[in-house]
Design a protein around this motif. Structure first.
Motif, PDB file in Angstrom:
ATOM      1  N   MET A   1      44.645  17.034  35.647  1.00 35.74           N
ATOM      2  CA  MET A   1      44.419  18.445  35.975  1.00 35.74           C
ATOM      3  C   MET A   1      45.767  19.084  36.302  1.00 35.74           C
ATOM      4  N   GLU A   2      46.007  20.267  35.773  1.00 32.18           N
ATOM      5  CA  GLU A   2      47.287  20.897  35.998  1.00 32.18           C
ATOM      6  C   GLU A   2      47.099  22.328  36.482  1.00 32.18           C
ATOM      7  N   THR A   3      48.056  22.813  37.270  1.00 33.83           N
ATOM      8  CA  THR A   3      48.044  24.186  37.746  1.00 33.83           C
ATOM      9  C   THR A   3      48.999  24.990  36.878  1.00 33.83           C
ATOM     10  N   LEU A   4      48.501  26.030  36.250  1.00 30.72           N
ATOM     11  CA  LEU A   4      49.301  26.825  35.325  1.00 30.72           C
ATOM     12  C   LEU A   4      49.669  28.151  35.950  1.00 30.72           C
ATOM     13  N   LYS A   5      50.960  28.453  35.957  1.00 26.70           N
ATOM     14  CA  LYS A   5      51.435  29.766  36.392  1.00 26.70           C
ATOM     15  C   LYS A   5      51.454  30.676  35.156  1.00 26.70           C
ATOM     16  N   PHE A 318      35.107  41.920  37.954  1.00 23.40           N
ATOM     17  CA  PHE A 318      34.543  41.029  38.977  1.00 23.40           C
ATOM     18  C   PHE A 318      34.268  39.650  38.389  1.00 23.40           C
ATOM     19  N   PHE A 319      33.707  39.601  37.194  1.00 32.35           N
ATOM     20  CA  PHE A 319      33.371  38.331  36.562  1.00 32.35           C
ATOM     21  C   PHE A 319      34.587  37.654  35.931  1.00 32.35           C
ATOM     22  N   GLN A 320      35.527  38.450  35.411  1.00 31.96           N
ATOM     23  CA  GLN A 320      36.719  37.871  34.795  1.00 31.96           C
ATOM     24  C   GLN A 320      37.546  37.083  35.807  1.00 31.96           C
ATOM     25  N   VAL A 321      37.619  37.580  37.026  1.00 31.57           N
ATOM     26  CA  VAL A 321      38.363  36.878  38.077  1.00 31.57           C
ATOM     27  C   VAL A 321      37.801  35.467  38.270  1.00 31.57           C
ATOM     28  N   ILE A 322      36.482  35.349  38.178  1.00 29.55           N
ATOM     29  CA  ILE A 322      35.834  34.043  38.317  1.00 29.55           C
ATOM     30  C   ILE A 322      35.997  33.227  37.042  1.00 29.55           C
ATOM     31  N   GLY A 323      35.795  33.870  35.902  1.00 27.36           N
ATOM     32  CA  GLY A 323      35.834  33.168  34.628  1.00 27.36           C
ATOM     33  C   GLY A 323      37.164  32.536  34.312  1.00 27.36           C
ATOM     34  N   MET A 324      38.247  33.093  34.823  1.00 24.80           N
ATOM     35  CA  MET A 324      39.572  32.530  34.565  1.00 24.80           C
ATOM     36  C   MET A 324      39.891  31.376  35.497  1.00 24.80           C
ATOM     37  N   ASN A 325      39.009  31.118  36.469  1.00 22.67           N
ATOM     38  CA  ASN A 325      39.164  29.977  37.373  1.00 22.67           C
ATOM     39  C   ASN A 325      37.796  29.339  37.619  1.00 22.67           C
ATOM     40  N   SER A 326      37.052  29.108  36.542  1.00 23.68           N
ATOM     41  CA  SER A 326      35.664  28.673  36.669  1.00 23.68           C
ATOM     42  C   SER A 326      35.532  27.314  37.354  1.00 23.68           C
ATOM     43  N   LEU A 327      36.409  26.379  37.030  1.00 23.44           N
ATOM     44  CA  LEU A 327      36.340  25.060  37.667  1.00 23.44           C
ATOM     45  C   LEU A 327      36.616  25.175  39.163  1.00 23.44           C
ATOM     46  N   THR A 328      37.538  26.048  39.527  1.00 22.73           N
ATOM     47  CA  THR A 328      37.902  26.214  40.935  1.00 22.73           C
ATOM     48  C   THR A 328      36.722  26.718  41.755  1.00 22.73           C
ATOM     49  N   ILE A 382      47.521  32.103  39.426  1.00 22.08           N
ATOM     50  CA  ILE A 382      47.313  30.665  39.503  1.00 22.08           C
ATOM     51  C   ILE A 382      45.957  30.345  38.890  1.00 22.08           C
ATOM     52  N   PHE A 383      45.969  29.608  37.795  1.00 23.18           N
ATOM     53  CA  PHE A 383      44.734  29.264  37.098  1.00 23.18           C
ATOM     54  C   PHE A 383      44.659  27.754  36.933  1.00 23.18           C
ATOM     55  N   ILE A 384      43.638  27.147  37.507  1.00 21.89           N
ATOM     56  CA  ILE A 384      43.500  25.695  37.466  1.00 21.89           C
ATOM     57  C   ILE A 384      42.640  25.322  36.277  1.00 21.89           C
TER      58      ILE A 384
END
Length: 386
Positions: A1-5, A318-328, A382-384
Motif C-alpha cells: 500500500m502506498e501513499t500518493l501525493k 461531497f461524494f468525490q472527496v470520498i471516492g478518491m479515498n474509498s479504501l481510507t 493525500i490519496f491512499i
C-alpha cells in the motif's frame, strides 16, 4: 500500500498533439459514484436506519427499509451497494490497465501488480473482520471479507481483461453464470439432494462448511465465501466493459446509448432468470448478478450524463472527496470510533431533543466527522491507494 501525493496540474495539452487530445481524461463521475457507494458500504446511511419508526414519516421508514438486507430471497437497494462497488472496480480497472500498457508495462508486471493488490486486500480484510485477530485460535478467524472479495475479483478480472477480447469476456461471464446456475441445481448436497436453495440445504453453504477455513459469518455459510466468488467476479468483468465504453473515442451520446441498452438488458435478464433462480444476495445467484449489473450500467450512465456530459458537478463534490479515498473511509469507519467522538463533541447539542433521536444524531455526527477527515486528506492531496 502506498501513499500518493497528487502532483500539480500540468498545462493543458496542445490541440496539435493528437495523442494528447485523444487520451482519455479522468472522469469525475466515476469518483463521485464510487464515493456514493463507499459511503453506504461503510455505514454512512446508519443514521437513516436509526430514524426508522421514530419520525412518523413514511418515506423515511421506506428508505430505512431499503438499507437493510432481506433475510434470504428478495431484493432491497442495500443489496445493490456491494455489487455496484465490484462493478465500479471493473470500470476503473479498464482505465488503469490501459494506462499501465501505455506506460510500457508488460503483462507479467501488470499480473504481479494485480496479485499483490489482491494479497494486501485479503490481509486487510482479515484484519477488518477480526477485531482483535485471534491469532492463537485460527478456527475463530473469519477469512472471507468484503475487501478480500474485491481483491480476488480484481485479480481474475484483470487476467481476463489482458488476455481476452470484449466478446470473449462476455462468453466468460455467460459461461460462469450458467455453470454456477447448473451447479446449484444439479449437484446433490448430502442430506438435502440437488436443487435445494434453502438457507440450510444449498450447495454454497455446504462447500463453505466443509472447505472454507475459520469462522463463517452466518454460521452455516458465509455470504462472501468460496464459490460465490465466481459469480461475483462477473460484476467486475462487466464493469471493465463499461470502462471500455467510457474510455473509447465514441461520441457521448453513443456511449450513453450503449450503457443504457446494457443496463436495460441486464435488468430484464435478471428478472426473467429470477423466476426460476431466485434473486438472492446471500447466494450471489446468477439472476442477482444480472439484475445488479444492469442497475450498475444505468446508474453509471446517469452519473456520467449529469456530471461529465451536462457538467453539473458541484453537487457531486461531497461524494468525490470520498471516492478518491474509498479504501481510507472504509477502514477508518471500522478502526476509528467516530461515534464515540461524535457523542463527546455533539451530545450536548442534541441532548434537549427526544431521546429516540439521539442514536441517529450521533451517527450523523460520526458521518460529519469522517467526511471532514476525508476532506482534510483531499485538501492535502493525500490519496491512499493499493
Amino acid at each position: 500500500m502506498e501513499t500518493l501525493k497528487a502532483r500539480k496540474m500540468k498545462k493543458q495539452p496542445s490541440p496539435k498533439n493528437s495523442k494528447d487530445v485523444n487520451k482519455p481524461q479522468r472522469l469525475q463521475s466515476i469518483d463521485a459514484l464510487r464515493g456514493f457507494d463507499m459511503l453506504l458500504i461503510s455505514g454512512g446511511g446508519t443514521f437513516l436506519v436509526l430514524l426508522e419508526n421514530n419520525t412518523g414519516l413514511a418515506w423515511i421508514d421506506w428508505i430505512a427499509g431499503q438499507l437493510k438486507h432481506p433475510a434470504w430471497n428478495g431484493f432491497t437497494f442495500y443489496d445493490f451497494i456491494f455489487p455496484l462497488f465490484l462493478f465500479i472496480a471493473g470500470v476503473s480497472m479498464a482505465f488503469s490497465l490501459n494506462k499501465g500498457i501505455e506506460m510500457g508495462l508488460s503483462k507479467a508486471e501488470l499480473y504481479k501488480k494485480a496479485f499483490w493488490r489482491m494479497l494486501i486486500l485479503v490481509i486487510l480484510g482479515i484484519l477488518d473482520k477480526n477485531q482483535p485477530v485471534t491469532f492463537f485460535e485460527p478456527s475463530q478467524i473469519r477469512v472471507a471479507s468484503v475487501l478480500g472479495r474485491i481483491g480476488v475479483a480484481g485479480f481474475f478480472a484483470s487476467l481476463l481483461y489482458l488476455n481476452f477480447s470484449r466478446l470473449h469476456r462476455i462468453f466468460w461471464v455467460a459461461g460462469i453464470l450458467l455453470l454456477y446456475y447448473a451447479a446449484l441445481f444439479l449437484i446433490p448436497v448430502p442430506g438435502y439432494g440437488a436443487g435445494n436453495l434453502s438457507m440450510e440445504g444449498n450447495l454454497v453453504g455446504w462447500i463453505d462448511r466443509n472447505f472454507l477455513p475459520g469462522r463463517l459469518l452466518q454460521k452455516i455459510y458465509d455470504e462472501n465465501g468460496l464459490i460465490t466468488q465466481l459469480p461475483a467476479l462477473c460484476l467486475t468483468v462487466m464493469g471493465s466493459m463499461a470502462g471500455d465504453v467510457l474510455r473509447s473515442d465514441r461520441k457521448e451520446g453513443k456511449k450513453l446509448q450503449i450503457l443504457l441498452i446494457a443496463g436495460i438488458a441486464g435488468i430484464g435478464i435478471g428478472l426473467f432468470w429470477g423466476l426460476h433462480f431466485p434473486i438472492n444476495k446471500h447466494l450471489w445467484s446468477s439472476s442477482f448478478i444480472m439484475l445488479t449489473a444492469g442497475m450498475a450500467f444505468l446508474i453509471l450512465s446517469l452519473f456520467y450524463y449529469v456530471i461529465d456530459v451536462l457538467k453539473f458537478q458541484s453537487w457531486a463534490f461531497f461524494f468525490q472527496v470520498i471516492g478518491m479515498n474509498s479504501l481510507t473511509i472504509y477502514l477508518a469507519y471500522h478502526f476509528i470510533d467516530f461515534e464515540h467522538t461524535s457523542h463527546v463533541l455533539f451530545a450536548g447539542l442534541y441532548a434537549p431533543l427526544p431521546e429516540q433521536f439521539h442514536d441517529a444524531l450521533e451517527a450523523l455526527g460520526a458521518l460529519i466527522l469522517v467526511w471532514s477527515m476525508m476532506y482534510f486528506l483531499y485538501r492535502k492531496k493525500i490519496f491512499i491507494k493499493i
